[in-house]
Design a protein around this motif. Structure first.
Motif, PDB file in Angstrom:
ATOM      1  N   ILE A  91      -3.848  12.478  -3.311  1.00  0.00           N
ATOM      2  CA  ILE A  91      -3.286  11.341  -2.576  1.00  0.00           C
ATOM      3  C   ILE A  91      -2.265  11.828  -1.563  1.00  0.00           C
ATOM      4  CG2 ILE A  91      -1.828   9.281  -2.812  1.00  0.00           C
ATOM      5  CD1 ILE A  91      -3.220   8.775  -5.496  1.00  0.00           C
ATOM      6  N   ASP A  92      -1.496  12.834  -1.948  1.00  0.00           N
ATOM      7  CA  ASP A  92      -0.481  13.403  -1.064  1.00  0.00           C
ATOM      8  C   ASP A  92      -1.113  13.986   0.198  1.00  0.00           C
ATOM      9  OD1 ASP A  92       2.304  13.709  -0.872  1.00  0.00           O
ATOM     10  OD2 ASP A  92       2.144  15.854  -1.235  1.00  0.00           O
ATOM     11  N   LYS A  93      -2.345  14.473   0.092  1.00  0.00           N
ATOM     12  CA  LYS A  93      -3.022  15.078   1.229  1.00  0.00           C
ATOM     13  C   LYS A  93      -3.410  14.056   2.295  1.00  0.00           C
ATOM     14  CE  LYS A  93      -3.049  19.436   0.225  1.00  0.00           C
ATOM     15  NZ  LYS A  93      -2.336  20.407   1.096  1.00  0.00           N
ATOM     16  N   ALA A 132       2.862   5.982   5.072  1.00  0.00           N
ATOM     17  CA  ALA A 132       2.885   7.136   4.165  1.00  0.00           C
ATOM     18  C   ALA A 132       3.473   6.760   2.813  1.00  0.00           C
ATOM     19  CB  ALA A 132       3.684   8.271   4.796  1.00  0.00           C
ATOM     20  N   ILE A 133       4.563   6.015   2.844  1.00  0.00           N
ATOM     21  CA  ILE A 133       5.204   5.595   1.593  1.00  0.00           C
ATOM     22  C   ILE A 133       4.294   4.647   0.819  1.00  0.00           C
ATOM     23  CG2 ILE A 133       7.110   4.196   0.668  1.00  0.00           C
ATOM     24  CD1 ILE A 133       8.903   5.507   2.764  1.00  0.00           C
ATOM     25  N   ALA A 134       3.580   3.783   1.555  1.00  0.00           N
ATOM     26  CA  ALA A 134       2.637   2.877   0.893  1.00  0.00           C
ATOM     27  C   ALA A 134       1.570   3.668   0.138  1.00  0.00           C
ATOM     28  CB  ALA A 134       1.990   1.951   1.919  1.00  0.00           C
ATOM     29  N   ILE A 135       1.053   4.740   0.763  1.00  0.00           N
ATOM     30  CA  ILE A 135       0.050   5.583   0.105  1.00  0.00           C
ATOM     31  C   ILE A 135       0.636   6.231  -1.152  1.00  0.00           C
ATOM     32  CG2 ILE A 135      -1.327   7.696   0.341  1.00  0.00           C
ATOM     33  CD1 ILE A 135      -1.618   6.987   3.332  1.00  0.00           C
ATOM     34  N   HIS A 136       1.879   6.728  -1.037  1.00  0.00           N
ATOM     35  CA  HIS A 136       2.529   7.353  -2.185  1.00  0.00           C
ATOM     36  C   HIS A 136       2.823   6.352  -3.306  1.00  0.00           C
ATOM     37  CE1 HIS A 136       3.042  10.842   0.344  1.00  0.00           C
ATOM     38  NE2 HIS A 136       3.560  11.514  -0.660  1.00  0.00           N
ATOM     39  N   ASN A 137       2.980   5.094  -2.948  1.00  0.00           N
ATOM     40  CA  ASN A 137       3.354   4.089  -3.940  1.00  0.00           C
ATOM     41  C   ASN A 137       2.188   3.651  -4.819  1.00  0.00           C
ATOM     42  OD1 ASN A 137       6.013   4.117  -3.220  1.00  0.00           O
ATOM     43  ND2 ASN A 137       6.014   2.170  -2.165  1.00  0.00           N
ATOM     44  N   PHE A 138       0.952   3.921  -4.394  1.00  0.00           N
ATOM     45  CA  PHE A 138      -0.198   3.539  -5.213  1.00  0.00           C
ATOM     46  C   PHE A 138      -0.150   4.177  -6.606  1.00  0.00           C
ATOM     47  CE2 PHE A 138      -2.310   1.954  -1.367  1.00  0.00           C
ATOM     48  CZ  PHE A 138      -2.943   0.828  -1.873  1.00  0.00           C
ATOM     49  N   PRO A 139      -0.034   5.516  -6.704  1.00  0.00           N
ATOM     50  CA  PRO A 139       0.012   6.103  -8.056  1.00  0.00           C
ATOM     51  C   PRO A 139       1.253   5.696  -8.841  1.00  0.00           C
ATOM     52  CG  PRO A 139       0.472   7.765  -6.372  1.00  0.00           C
ATOM     53  CD  PRO A 139      -0.021   6.556  -5.659  1.00  0.00           C
ATOM     54  N   LEU A 200       0.165  -3.514  -5.787  1.00  0.00           N
ATOM     55  CA  LEU A 200      -1.258  -3.435  -5.440  1.00  0.00           C
ATOM     56  C   LEU A 200      -1.932  -2.320  -6.233  1.00  0.00           C
ATOM     57  CD1 LEU A 200      -3.589  -4.447  -3.724  1.00  0.00           C
ATOM     58  CD2 LEU A 200      -2.866  -2.895  -1.904  1.00  0.00           C
ATOM     59  N   GLY A 201      -1.241  -1.174  -6.375  1.00  0.00           N
ATOM     60  CA  GLY A 201      -1.771  -0.087  -7.199  1.00  0.00           C
ATOM     61  C   GLY A 201      -1.926  -0.518  -8.649  1.00  0.00           C
ATOM     62  N   ALA A 202      -0.950  -1.293  -9.134  1.00  0.00           N
ATOM     63  CA  ALA A 202      -1.027  -1.798 -10.510  1.00  0.00           C
ATOM     64  C   ALA A 202      -2.198  -2.756 -10.675  1.00  0.00           C
ATOM     65  CB  ALA A 202       0.288  -2.500 -10.867  1.00  0.00           C
ATOM     66  N   LEU A 203      -2.399  -3.625  -9.679  1.00  0.00           N
ATOM     67  CA  LEU A 203      -3.504  -4.587  -9.741  1.00  0.00           C
ATOM     68  C   LEU A 203      -4.850  -3.875  -9.724  1.00  0.00           C
ATOM     69  CD1 LEU A 203      -4.260  -7.583  -9.764  1.00  0.00           C
ATOM     70  CD2 LEU A 203      -4.241  -7.545  -7.256  1.00  0.00           C
ATOM     71  N   LEU A 204      -4.978  -2.852  -8.893  1.00  0.00           N
ATOM     72  CA  LEU A 204      -6.219  -2.077  -8.847  1.00  0.00           C
ATOM     73  C   LEU A 204      -6.456  -1.370 -10.186  1.00  0.00           C
ATOM     74  CD1 LEU A 204      -6.135  -0.527  -5.259  1.00  0.00           C
ATOM     75  CD2 LEU A 204      -7.670  -2.296  -6.115  1.00  0.00           C
ATOM     76  N   ALA A 205      -5.379  -0.866 -10.787  1.00  0.00           N
ATOM     77  CA  ALA A 205      -5.503  -0.220 -12.101  1.00  0.00           C
ATOM     78  C   ALA A 205      -6.030  -1.217 -13.123  1.00  0.00           C
ATOM     79  CB  ALA A 205      -4.155   0.343 -12.541  1.00  0.00           C
ATOM     80  N   TYR A 206      -5.522  -2.435 -13.054  1.00  0.00           N
ATOM     81  CA  TYR A 206      -5.966  -3.485 -13.993  1.00  0.00           C
ATOM     82  C   TYR A 206      -7.436  -3.834 -13.772  1.00  0.00           C
ATOM     83  CZ  TYR A 206      -6.646  -8.184 -15.856  1.00  0.00           C
ATOM     84  OH  TYR A 206      -7.146  -9.277 -16.503  1.00  0.00           O
ATOM     85  N   ILE A 228       1.005  12.395 -13.177  1.00  0.00           N
ATOM     86  CA  ILE A 228       1.389  11.785 -11.894  1.00  0.00           C
ATOM     87  C   ILE A 228       2.901  11.754 -11.748  1.00  0.00           C
ATOM     88  CG2 ILE A 228       1.455   9.597 -10.615  1.00  0.00           C
ATOM     89  CD1 ILE A 228      -1.367   9.034 -11.648  1.00  0.00           C
ATOM     90  N   MET A 229       3.604  11.355 -12.807  1.00  0.00           N
ATOM     91  CA  MET A 229       5.053  11.227 -12.721  1.00  0.00           C
ATOM     92  C   MET A 229       5.746  12.583 -12.621  1.00  0.00           C
ATOM     93  SD  MET A 229       6.270   7.857 -14.802  1.00  0.00           S
ATOM     94  CE  MET A 229       5.872   8.406 -16.450  1.00  0.00           C
ATOM     95  N   ILE A 230       5.200  13.600 -13.291  1.00  0.00           N
ATOM     96  CA  ILE A 230       5.770  14.939 -13.158  1.00  0.00           C
ATOM     97  C   ILE A 230       5.600  15.438 -11.728  1.00  0.00           C
ATOM     98  CG2 ILE A 230       5.555  17.354 -13.872  1.00  0.00           C
ATOM     99  CD1 ILE A 230       6.944  15.591 -15.930  1.00  0.00           C
ATOM    100  N   TYR A 231       4.435  15.207 -11.162  1.00  0.00           N
ATOM    101  CA  TYR A 231       4.186  15.628  -9.775  1.00  0.00           C
ATOM    102  C   TYR A 231       5.150  14.936  -8.816  1.00  0.00           C
ATOM    103  CZ  TYR A 231       1.666  16.751  -5.474  1.00  0.00           C
ATOM    104  OH  TYR A 231       1.334  17.211  -4.227  1.00  0.00           O
TER     105      TYR A 231
END
Length: 269
Positions: A91-93, A132-139, A200-206, A228-231
């Protein structure tokens, strides 16, 4: 309240914290870099402690029981953990290196005279930073959601950690947008919208995960979230805390975050 709704609301709360960062940028006269360094370290400490001491540990034990072998459980948990780190890295890429989503912007930048070209550059920087922050916020949204499903208490801790580190992200978006447009409203809404990727990331996970969550897949998911959180902690939070120029405060925050989380889990035991 259903566990799913509770988890989604926690993700929404964490995402909305970017709006707090935007509001701070408008009302503060000076960037409090000491506070930001400590807060980012604190956020990393909570995430790292929860990941290793709760999510990954519990996943390893449960997977060992489900697989009928502690060794198999350890292998599955480790594979899922590093898979989570790989997912976060992929995702970072998606974010161009030239536009760091954690580019430091100080509140002091809102003053002074700049050329038309520089103003245009600032506007572009703010918009790209928001994306960019929106992309990072998904995970991060997925991590908050899954953690809350595992335990309401752990979900609250993760949501608070994510919310704390979303505050400087809100500043990073709002400062260049405000200076380039002169509009508080635009700066706030760009910043706020970037945080909405969290729920939105949470909703997609659900929608994508819960229909297929067997007990074994659920435990693997917890290990993925730990990765994910360690990264996020090692790649984003701690480096940015150091960039603010208060290295020791970032480490003090890290230790404080771990201690707070340890004490909380002892009380809940």
């Amino acid at each position: 309240m259903s566990p799913v709704l509770y988890a989604l609301l926690l993700s929404l709360f964490a995402g909305c914290a970017t709006g707090i960062g935007s509001a701070i940028a408008f009302f503060a006269r000076k960037t409090n870099t000491r506070f930001l360094s400590f807060a980012l370290g604190l956020s990393a400490g909570v995430m790292i402690y929860v990941s290793f001491m709760e999510l990954l540990y519990e996943a390893r034990l449960s997977l060992g029981e489900l697989a009928g072998s502690p060794t198999k459980g350890h292998i599955l948990a480790a594979a899922a953990f590093f898979g989570g780190m790989l997912l976060a890295g992929i995702i970072d890429k998606f974010v161009p290196d030239a536009e760091n989503p954690h580019e430091l912007h100080s509140i002091e930048e809102m003053g002074g005279a700049h050329t038309t070209a520089h103003i245009h550059s600032l506007k572009r920087m703010g918009i790209v930073t928001a994306l960019a922050i929106a992309i990072h916020n998904f995970p991060e949204g997925i991590a908050t959601f899954i953690s809350a499903l595992e335990s309401p208490q752990i979900g609250i801790a993760v949501a608070l950690a994510v919310a704390i580190h979303n505050i400087p992200e809100g500043v990073a978006v709002s400062v260049p947008i405000y200076f380039s447009t002169g509009s508080h409203k635009k700066a706030f809404w760009y910043s706020f919208a970037s945080g909405l990727a969290e729920p939105l990331g949470a909703l997609l996970a659900y929608l994508l995960l819960t229909p297929f969550l067997t007990p074994m897949l659920m435990e693997c998911t917890f290990a993925v979230v730990a990765g994910i959180m360690i990264y996020i902690s090692l790649d984003e939070l701690l480096p940015v805390a150091h960039q603010y120029g208060h290295n020791h405060l970032g480490i003090y925050g890290l230790i404080a975050g771990m201690a707070i989380m340890a004490f909380s889990l002892i009380l809940l035991a």
